[in-house]
Motif scaffolding. Structure first.
Motif, short mmCIF file in Angstrom:
data_model
loop_
_atom_site.label_atom_id
_atom_site.label_comp_id
_atom_site.label_asym_id
_atom_site.label_seq_id
_atom_site.Cartn_x
_atom_site.Cartn_y
_atom_site.Cartn_z
N ASP A 177 0.57 -1.17 0.11
CA ASP A 177 0.12 0.14 -0.14
C ASP A 177 0.76 1.39 0.19
OD1 ASP A 177 -2.47 -1.54 0.01
OD2 ASP A 177 -2.36 -1.62 2.23
N SER A 178 2.04 1.14 0.12
CA SER A 178 3.03 2.18 0.28
C SER A 178 4.37 2.11 -0.32
CB SER A 178 3.09 2.82 1.51
OG SER A 178 3.98 1.79 2.46
N PRO A 179 5.00 2.98 -0.73
CA PRO A 179 6.47 2.85 -1.21
C PRO A 179 7.31 2.04 -0.13
CG PRO A 179 5.77 5.17 -1.83
CD PRO A 179 4.82 4.53 -0.86
N GLY A 180 7.18 2.48 1.14
CA GLY A 180 8.12 1.95 2.16
C GLY A 180 7.82 0.36 2.20
N GLU A 181 6.46 -0.05 2.28
CA GLU A 181 6.08 -1.38 2.39
C GLU A 181 6.63 -2.15 1.15
OE1 GLU A 181 2.01 -2.05 2.87
OE2 GLU A 181 1.92 -0.78 4.86
N LEU A 182 6.49 -1.49 0.12
CA LEU A 182 6.89 -2.17 -1.31
C LEU A 182 8.51 -2.21 -1.07
CD1 LEU A 182 5.73 -1.60 -4.75
CD2 LEU A 182 8.14 -1.76 -4.43
N GLU A 183 9.29 -1.33 -0.72
CA GLU A 183 10.62 -1.42 -0.74
C GLU A 183 11.04 -2.65 0.10
OE1 GLU A 183 14.60 1.00 0.37
OE2 GLU A 183 12.58 2.15 0.17
N THR A 184 10.34 -2.57 1.37
CA THR A 184 10.82 -3.93 2.36
C THR A 184 10.26 -5.03 1.68
OG1 THR A 184 10.34 -2.28 4.27
CG2 THR A 184 10.34 -4.71 4.51
N GLY A 185 9.09 -5.29 1.03
CA GLY A 185 8.72 -6.67 0.63
C GLY A 185 9.55 -6.97 -0.64
N PHE A 186 10.06 -5.94 -1.44
CA PHE A 186 11.11 -6.15 -2.81
C PHE A 186 12.51 -6.65 -2.10
CE2 PHE A 186 14.53 -4.66 -5.33
CZ PHE A 186 14.07 -5.36 -6.56
N GLN A 187 13.09 -6.27 -0.99
CA GLN A 187 14.13 -6.77 -0.60
C GLN A 187 14.18 -7.88 -0.19
OE1 GLN A 187 15.51 -3.70 2.23
NE2 GLN A 187 16.18 -2.03 0.47
N GLU A 188 13.05 -8.44 0.78
CA GLU A 188 12.88 -9.73 1.33
C GLU A 188 12.62 -10.88 0.03
OE1 GLU A 188 9.52 -9.47 3.75
OE2 GLU A 188 10.47 -8.64 5.07
N HIS A 189 12.19 -10.21 -1.08
CA HIS A 189 11.96 -11.25 -2.12
C HIS A 189 13.21 -11.29 -2.79
CE1 HIS A 189 9.79 -13.05 -5.52
NE2 HIS A 189 10.78 -12.29 -6.30
N VAL A 190 14.05 -10.43 -2.97
CA VAL A 190 15.50 -10.72 -3.64
C VAL A 190 16.19 -11.30 -2.74
CG1 VAL A 190 17.33 -9.41 -4.21
CG2 VAL A 190 15.17 -8.41 -5.08
N ARG A 191 16.21 -11.40 -1.31
CA ARG A 191 17.08 -11.87 -0.51
C ARG A 191 16.74 -13.46 -0.54
NH1 ARG A 191 16.69 -7.31 3.16
NH2 ARG A 191 18.65 -6.26 2.83
N GLY A 192 15.39 -13.62 -0.73
CA GLY A 192 14.96 -15.18 -1.10
C GLY A 192 15.43 -15.77 -2.27
N GLU A 193 15.54 -14.92 -3.17
CA GLU A 193 16.13 -15.49 -4.68
C GLU A 193 17.56 -15.66 -4.70
OE1 GLU A 193 14.74 -15.49 -7.92
OE2 GLU A 193 13.04 -16.47 -6.74
N GLN A 194 18.32 -15.12 -3.80
CA GLN A 194 19.70 -14.99 -3.82
C GLN A 194 20.56 -16.24 -4.07
OE1 GLN A 194 21.98 -11.60 -3.22
NE2 GLN A 194 22.92 -13.16 -4.63
N SER A 195 19.93 -17.49 -3.27
CA SER A 195 20.75 -18.47 -3.55
C SER A 195 20.35 -19.26 -4.98
CB SER A 195 20.49 -19.55 -2.41
OG SER A 195 18.99 -19.82 -2.69
N LYS A 196 19.28 -18.90 -5.41
CA LYS A 196 19.07 -19.39 -6.88
C LYS A 196 19.82 -18.70 -7.93
CE LYS A 196 14.06 -20.62 -5.85
NZ LYS A 196 12.66 -20.17 -5.91
N ILE A 197 19.86 -17.15 -7.65
CA ILE A 197 20.91 -16.39 -8.47
C ILE A 197 22.31 -17.14 -8.54
CG2 ILE A 197 21.59 -14.23 -9.13
CD1 ILE A 197 19.20 -13.13 -7.90
#
Length: 502
Positions: free
Chosen positions: A297-317
């Motif tokens: 709902d906000s830029p801050g929430e999106l940024e936090t969610g995005f960073q969590e998503h990328v860290r979850g992808e890190q091992s696959k990358i």
């Protein structure tokens, strides 16, 4: 035993995304492939059907690099090259860089004379004592056979390829009658196959190759950057490097082919049989990260969610980048990341800072480059589409598509960094969309958008990359991203370009 190697679409000089490292990748990948051809496959000749270079307008450094790499090959290994659409367009200059390399002895430039006779192409043999500017065919002698392996070349012909193929079939027949029958015939050509890659913008069908097949044993293709094989005589190895995020993120094979030829039957028989193997090239990895913006709902929430998503992808990358084809001296190469935002944005588009998110991703994943693609809608645009005033877009019971498009484009612009010029931006996007529907040239659309942007936003026009597709997977322009500067381009224009695409 005779061994040929088939490589295509090296695109030397392609400074993708304005990055020097990508230009260097094109050279190093080609160099490694050439070395493998000689050291591991003991090649007797190299077949290169088009797009040796990325542009016909070469910088001195690119030409110097090409000469250096070609000079590394043994003198007795000819490099047989035909012309691709990037080497030269359909209105060739009197002398091209392929002519120059031919004269210098670095390559044998093969092309058909299609002008002398509208029915039959003329193919002149290569004469090492007087090579001229080009040749029609080159004979590779085979000790065990009483005829050579004869290699012909057909230059890029675009929409005229069908007519040229008929001339080529007649021309090969005439050349063999004049110069003696070969043990096997190879044709270098630069076009796609509709029947084999129907979604990739191919232009030729098997039916259109029927006459050529009577005279050709191995059709060595380039142009489509994806590996494919067809009917036991048509081979396309795929480009050594992926040239856009689409090619890179799909499970496409890239590399080159080795062709082992041996006599067919009793000694002295005037035919050969061949076996083809495909070899992957060492290249830069692409990886796709997709992120749905809908739940935030906000830029801050999106940024936090995005960073969590990328860290979850890190091992696959990391695991992906450690594949053998993506390593150099045992170490993984920094990837190019295709960052895709999807879903419905719940807040103002102007507060959605994709450039900042991409920069964080680049640092977090040690990426060489992050290419941003936004396929999102804002909540306001979605509401506009569902609640649009029928009286505004329907006239006399008929849909006024121009009015509808303008409303949508204007609303999108208001929810972006172009809010202050929403009306003007809507006009630009509408005009570009009309040009695309009229199938005007991509270059004309690109020039129109660039000119309008320079007038409206002079402060944003430095080092911009546009991503406007003519054909999503053909290499008519292998990455479709026009380089306007040598530095890393601004990402703030990608949303506008994405709208023009759609």
């Amino acid at each position: 035993m005779l061994t040929l190697t088939h490589i295509a679409d090296t695109h030397l000089g392609h400074r993708q995304y304005g990055l020097k490292q990508r230009e260097d990748d094109m050279v190093s990948t080609t160099r490694t492939a050439f070395r493998e051809m000689v050291e591991e496959h003991d090649t007797d000749a190299v077949l290169l059907p088009g797009d040796l270079f990325h542009s016909r307008d070469l910088r001195p450094k690119v030409l110097d690099q090409a000469e250096r790499e070609l000079s590394r090959l043994p003198d007795d290994v000819p490099v047989l090259v035909s012309r691709g659409n990037h080497d030269e367009n359909l209105t060739p200059r009197e002398v091209t860089w392929l002519n120059y390399l031919h004269r210098r002895g670095h390559i044998v430039f093969l092309k058909a004379d299609l002008e002398a006779d509208p029915e039959t192409a003329r193919f002149d043999p290569y004469d090492p004592s007087d090579p001229g500017d080009c040749a029609g065919f080159y004979d590779i002698e085979v000790e065990e056979c009483d005829g050579p392996v004869r290699v012909f070349g057909l230059q890029w012909r675009g929409a005229r390829t069908g007519q040229a193929l008929q001339q080529v079939a007649n021309g090969i027949e005439a050349a063999n009658a004049e110069h003696g029958e070969p043990a096997a015939t190879v044709l270098l050509a630069h076009f796609g196959m509709e029947d084999e890659v129907p979604t990739l913008g191919g232009t030729m069908t098997h039916a259109e190759l029927r006459d050529v097949k009577e005279h050709v044993d191995y059709l060595a293709l380039g142009h489509i950057h994806k590996r494919y094989e067809a009917a036991d005589w048509i081979y396309n190895p795929g480009s050594p490097e992926a040239h856009n995020t689409r090619e890179g993120r799909h499970d496409w094979e890239h590399g080159y082919c080795s062709i082992a030829l041996s006599p067919n039957g009793d000694e002295g028989e005037n035919t050969v049989e061949y076996e083809v193997d495909h070899h992957s090239t060492k290249r830069r990895p692409y990886y796709q990260v997709e992120f749905d913006v809908t739940p935030y709902d906000s830029p801050g929430e999106l940024e936090t969610g995005f960073q969590e998503h990328v860290r979850g992808e890190q091992s696959k990358i990391d695991e992906y980048c450690r594949k053998e084809e993506f390593t150099a001296n045992g170490d993984p190469r920094a990837p190019i990341i295709d960052l895709r935002f999807t879903g419905t944005l719940q807040f103002s588009r102007g507060d959605f800072r994709t450039d900042e998110l991409a920069e964080w991703l680049k640092d977090e994943c040690d990426a060489l480059y992050v290419q941003v693609n936004t396929g999102i809608r804002t909540a306001d645009v979605q509401q506009l589409i569902s609640e649009i005033d029928e009286e505004e877009v329907f006239q006399d019971g008929r849909l006024n598509k121009d009015a509808l498009e303008h409303r949508v484009f204007e609303t999108i612009a208001k929810e972006s960094i172009y809010d202050d010029h929403a009306e003007d931006v809507a006009d630009v996007l509408g005009n570009a969309h009309q040009m695309a529907q009229a199938e005007e040239a991509v270059e004309d659309i690109r020039d129109s958008v660039s000119s309008a942007r320079q007038e409206l936003f002079p402060e944003l026009t430095d080092n911009i990359v546009l991503d406007i597709d003519e054909d999503p997977f053909s290499d008519t322009d292998p990455d479709r991203e026009t380089e306007l500067g040598d530095e890393e381009p601004s990402r703030e224009v990608s949303d506008e370009a994405e709208v023009v695409q759609q």
